[in-house]
Design an enzyme around this catalytic site. Structure first.
Site, PDB file in Angstrom:
ATOM      1  N   CYS A   9       0.839  -1.194   0.000  1.00 18.20           N
ATOM      2  CA  CYS A   9       0.000   0.000   0.000  1.00 18.20           C
ATOM      3  C   CYS A   9       0.871   1.241   0.000  1.00 18.20           C
ATOM      4  CB  CYS A   9      -0.908   0.016   1.217  1.00 18.20           C
ATOM      5  SG  CYS A   9      -2.091  -1.342   1.256  1.00 18.20           S
ATOM      6  N   GLY A  66       8.621  18.478  -3.338  1.00 20.09           N
ATOM      7  CA  GLY A  66       8.261  17.303  -4.118  1.00 20.09           C
ATOM      8  C   GLY A  66       9.434  16.751  -4.884  1.00 20.09           C
ATOM      9  N   ASP A 117      13.544  15.409  -4.967  1.00 22.09           N
ATOM     10  CA  ASP A 117      14.070  14.207  -4.333  1.00 22.09           C
ATOM     11  C   ASP A 117      14.721  14.423  -2.977  1.00 22.09           C
ATOM     12  OD1 ASP A 117      13.530  12.104  -6.370  1.00 22.09           O
ATOM     13  OD2 ASP A 117      14.602  13.515  -7.624  1.00 22.09           O
ATOM     14  N   ASP A 150      14.542   7.392   3.216  1.00 18.23           N
ATOM     15  CA  ASP A 150      13.702   6.430   2.500  1.00 18.23           C
ATOM     16  C   ASP A 150      13.791   5.086   3.208  1.00 18.23           C
ATOM     17  OD1 ASP A 150      12.022   5.330   0.597  1.00 18.23           O
ATOM     18  OD2 ASP A 150      13.120   6.180  -1.091  1.00 18.23           O
ATOM     19  N   GLY A 171      25.135   5.811  12.776  1.00 20.96           N
ATOM     20  CA  GLY A 171      24.062   5.632  13.747  1.00 20.96           C
ATOM     21  C   GLY A 171      22.785   5.230  13.061  1.00 20.96           C
ATOM     22  N   GLN A 182      18.484   3.773  13.917  1.00 22.14           N
ATOM     23  CA  GLN A 182      17.482   3.315  14.877  1.00 22.14           C
ATOM     24  C   GLN A 182      16.987   1.948  14.456  1.00 22.14           C
ATOM     25  OE1 GLN A 182      16.650   3.488  17.743  1.00 22.14           O
ATOM     26  NE2 GLN A 182      14.764   4.601  18.178  1.00 22.14           N
ATOM     27  N   ASP A 242      15.127  10.542  -9.705  1.00 16.20           N
ATOM     28  CA  ASP A 242      15.340   9.099  -9.782  1.00 16.20           C
ATOM     29  C   ASP A 242      13.993   8.412  -9.939  1.00 16.20           C
ATOM     30  OD1 ASP A 242      14.635   9.744  -7.141  1.00 16.20           O
ATOM     31  OD2 ASP A 242      15.631   7.970  -6.330  1.00 16.20           O
TER      32      ASP A 242
END
Length: 410
Positions: free
Chosen positions: A57, A95, A97, A115, A189, A191, A293
């Site tokens: 989705c 909008g 990249d 991303d 680093g 997460q 891209d």
């Protein structure tokens, strides 16, 4: 700063099959990921940890554009922009990249992007490489060739056994960090969280002088459009999964062999894991007027976004579609499922779509093949118009590669 650097995941379980270059510099087929080597169940599939309700989705492109435009309004909703918003969004073009934010010091700008996505291939090491390459592509699309720092974002699936986690996560991290090293940057680093889905991604950050990035809004009539990677990655990945699903395999088995599909899958992995860094460097050498891209919204979706943000009254017309060999035929056999030839098939870590002066485009394509050994293609033109993009009714499909070579990918 995330806690994954201090994880107790057993590094002893890391085993990697490296891609070795043959003496003739041709890229050979890579040995498929073998779960048994890592003492995993022989039927282990990394993509299974994306195959939960809700997978695939995504926010429709038109909805996303409206949400992004909302950032341009002030808190009262009047649409009046502060000086800061004008500098960071209106001038650069929201909008696009990567965010380009002027900072306090000496005419420098912060360029940053993020991303992440679900696993789409079953080799964890390659999946890490693809994720890193995909994050960096947003910088490369802006002509930025150097990244100062990366963070890694990982979500470990709650569906994974302890053994699967201890094998798979270090391999993903290894692939991500190796590609970051290849790009000339480091991962300092990030997460890690636990989640029903496995997700992989990151953040890329750099500080640039104005001549280090290319604002993607300067296309002019007479430019041509160049694409630096073939299309069809989504088709190849799905077709590879269908080999083990008889009902779906029956749709395409008269069109392609299992060997055709496995080779297309290898090609898609190699393409997705490849950095767009050389393509970005050559954008400066050949005076590119802007780029983006090609990723989740497909070739046409990203072409339309790029066209929408041009200063001049231009439109993009696409005539040629370079596609991983045999995948156009597979897409046709599946009806409108992928919409590959209509330009809507999602790509992951795809190539750069670049607006180049007509007289320099051929030299650009020749140069990138000389440096990297990979092709780029002139796929369309920039003409006078109302900032839209379209694919002609019967585009020319270019099979990539044009000829098969035993034991070699391209």
């Amino acid at each position: 700063m995330g806690d994954y650097i201090h994880t107790n995941i057993a590094q002893d379980n890391v085993a990697m099959v490296r891609l070795e270059l043959a003496q003739n510099d041709q890229i050979p087929l890579r040995r498929p990921f073998d779960p048994l080597i890592h003492d995993l169940d022989p039927h282990f599939k990394l993509t299974r940890f994306a195959d939960l309700k809700g997978r695939g989705c995504k926010v429709p492109q038109e909805v996303l554009n409206k949400l992004l435009e909302g950032f341009q309004q002030d808190e009262n909703g009047h649409g009046e922009q502060s000086h800061f918003m004008h500098m960071t969004m209106t001038k650069i073009g929201i909008g696009m990249d990567a965010a380009v934010v002027p900072i306090r010091h000496g005419g420098l700008s912060l360029v940053q992007t993020t991303d992440y996505f679900y696993p789409l291939v079953d080799d964890p090491f390659v999946m890490g490489k693809i994720a890193c390459s995909n994050v960096l592509s947003d910088l490369y699309a802006m002509g930025v060739t150097e990244c100062d720092n990366m963070l890694m974002l990982l979500s470990v699936s709650t569906k994974m056994t302890e053994k699967e986690r201890d094998v798979v996560i270090p391999l993903i991290m290894k692939g991500f960090k190796e590609t970051a090293f290849e790009a000339g940057t480091t991962v300092t680093g990030g997460q890690t969280v636990v989640n029903p889905w496995c997700t992989i991604g990151g953040v890329a950050t750099t500080v640039c002088q104005p001549n280090e990035f290319i604002i993607p809004d300067n296309a002019v009539v007479g430019d041509v459009l160049v694409l630096t990677k073939p299309l069809g990655t989504q088709v190849a990945v799905n077709a590879h999964q269908w080999v083990d699903q008889q009902d779906k395999w029956n749709r395409i088995k008269l069109i392609v062999s299992e060997e055709d599909v496995r080779k297309a899958y290898q090609r898609s992995m190699d393409s997705m894991a490849r950095l767009n860094k050389t393509a970005a460097k050559l954008m400066h050498k050949y005076n590119a007027h802007g780029a983006t891209d090609v990723t989740g919204f497909g070739l046409l979706g990203h072409a339309q976004t790029l066209a929408k943000h041009q200063k001049n009254e231009v439109s993009f017309v696409i005539h040629n579609l370079p596609v991983i060999a045999k995948m156009a035929s597979v897409a046709k056999a599946c009806g409108n499922m992928f919409q590959l030839l209509q330009g809507h098939s999602a790509e992951t870590s795809g190539g750069l779509l670049i607006c180049l002066p007509r007289e320099q485009a051929a030299a650009y394509c020749k140069d990138i093949e000389k440096v990297e050994g990979y092709q780029a293609w002139i796929i369309g033109i920039v003409e006078k118009g109302n900032r839209t993009a379209r694919i002609i009714d019967k585009p020319r499909v270019i099979e990539v590669p044009a000829k098969e070579k035993d034991g070699e990918l391209w």
